[in-house]
Design a protein around this motif. Structure first.
Motif, short mmCIF file in Angstrom:
data_model
loop_
_atom_site.label_atom_id
_atom_site.label_comp_id
_atom_site.label_asym_id
_atom_site.label_seq_id
_atom_site.Cartn_x
_atom_site.Cartn_y
_atom_site.Cartn_z
N VAL A 1 1.25 -1.15 -0.05
CA VAL A 1 -0.32 -0.03 -0.19
C VAL A 1 0.72 1.36 0.21
O VAL A 1 0.95 2.03 -0.97
N VAL A 2 2.02 1.31 0.96
CA VAL A 2 3.04 2.22 1.09
C VAL A 2 3.51 2.52 -0.30
O VAL A 2 3.75 3.70 -0.67
N LEU A 3 4.25 1.48 -1.29
CA LEU A 3 4.79 1.32 -2.78
C LEU A 3 3.30 1.82 -4.02
O LEU A 3 3.47 3.02 -4.03
N ILE A 4 2.25 1.94 -2.96
CA ILE A 4 0.82 2.34 -4.57
C ILE A 4 0.84 3.71 -3.85
O ILE A 4 0.22 4.49 -5.44
N VAL A 5 0.56 3.89 -2.19
CA VAL A 5 0.78 5.66 -2.48
C VAL A 5 2.05 5.97 -2.98
O VAL A 5 1.62 7.48 -3.76
N TYR A 6 2.85 5.51 -2.79
CA TYR A 6 3.71 6.41 -3.73
C TYR A 6 3.52 6.93 -4.70
O TYR A 6 4.50 8.18 -5.06
N ALA A 7 3.42 6.07 -5.58
CA ALA A 7 3.37 5.91 -6.93
C ALA A 7 2.25 6.79 -7.29
O ALA A 7 3.01 7.43 -8.18
N GLY A 8 0.88 6.74 -6.31
CA GLY A 8 0.00 7.76 -6.50
C GLY A 8 1.01 9.23 -6.59
O GLY A 8 0.10 9.96 -7.30
N ILE A 9 1.24 9.51 -5.58
CA ILE A 9 2.06 10.66 -5.06
C ILE A 9 3.06 11.42 -6.11
O ILE A 9 2.61 12.21 -7.05
N ARG A 10 3.64 10.42 -6.86
CA ARG A 10 4.81 10.17 -7.51
C ARG A 10 4.49 11.34 -8.76
O ARG A 10 4.21 11.83 -9.96
N PHE A 11 2.78 10.00 -9.62
CA PHE A 11 2.45 10.60 -10.77
C PHE A 11 1.24 12.15 -10.85
O PHE A 11 1.13 13.01 -11.77
N SER A 12 1.26 12.16 -9.80
CA SER A 12 0.20 13.69 -8.66
C SER A 12 0.68 14.71 -9.50
O SER A 12 1.45 15.49 -9.79
N ARG A 13 2.87 14.33 -8.69
CA ARG A 13 3.70 15.67 -9.05
C ARG A 13 3.90 15.67 -10.37
O ARG A 13 4.36 16.76 -10.80
N ILE A 14 4.02 14.82 -11.63
CA ILE A 14 4.45 14.58 -12.16
C ILE A 14 3.41 15.40 -13.82
O ILE A 14 3.81 16.02 -14.37
N MET A 15 1.91 15.33 -13.42
CA MET A 15 1.72 15.70 -13.75
C MET A 15 0.83 17.43 -12.93
O MET A 15 0.63 18.40 -14.04
N SER A 16 1.10 17.70 -12.09
CA SER A 16 1.34 19.11 -11.80
C SER A 16 2.40 19.98 -12.01
O SER A 16 2.10 20.97 -12.93
N LYS B 1 3.87 18.63 -15.04
CA LYS B 1 3.56 19.65 -16.60
C LYS B 1 2.36 20.73 -16.99
O LYS B 1 2.49 21.05 -17.70
N GLU B 2 1.34 20.96 -16.22
CA GLU B 2 0.47 21.65 -16.38
C GLU B 2 1.03 22.47 -16.19
O GLU B 2 1.20 24.17 -16.84
N SER B 3 2.03 23.53 -14.67
CA SER B 3 2.57 24.09 -14.49
C SER B 3 3.65 24.94 -15.06
O SER B 3 3.85 25.88 -16.22
N ALA B 4 4.22 23.82 -16.39
CA ALA B 4 5.39 24.12 -17.00
C ALA B 4 4.47 25.17 -18.23
O ALA B 4 3.42 24.76 -18.58
#
Length: 79
Positions: A59-74, A76-79
């Motif tokens: 679960v920690v690994l899956i949550v961390y993957a979600g955090i990484r995905f949200s950081r990548i997408m944020s 992308k939108e801010s750049a």
């Protein structure tokens, strides 16, 4: 969510880092799923790595993957 024109405008270094970030996110997600659902198949010793810790780690690994995905997408939108 995925804009092909934005992807074309990136420099090669930014594109590489974006793809690397997505790849690492998928690796973390995959490892989390494997540890949770296929722990018995990959011969994880139940005495050293009990079921409850295995699920928590997955679960920690899956949550961390979600955090990484949200950081990548944020990024992308801010750049």
């Amino acid at each position: 969510m995925f804009n092909l024109n934005y992807f074309k405008q990136k420099s090669p270094q930014q594109r590489f880092l974006f793809i690397l970030g997505l790849t690492m996110m998928l690796i973390y997600l995959g490892i989390g799923i494997v540890v949770i659902f296929f722990g018995d198949m990959i011969n994880l010793d139940p005495e050293r790595f009990p079921q409850k810790y295995r699920i928590a780690f997955g679960v920690v690994l899956i949550v961390y993957a979600g955090i990484r995905f949200s950081r990548i997408m944020s990024k992308k939108e801010s750049a």
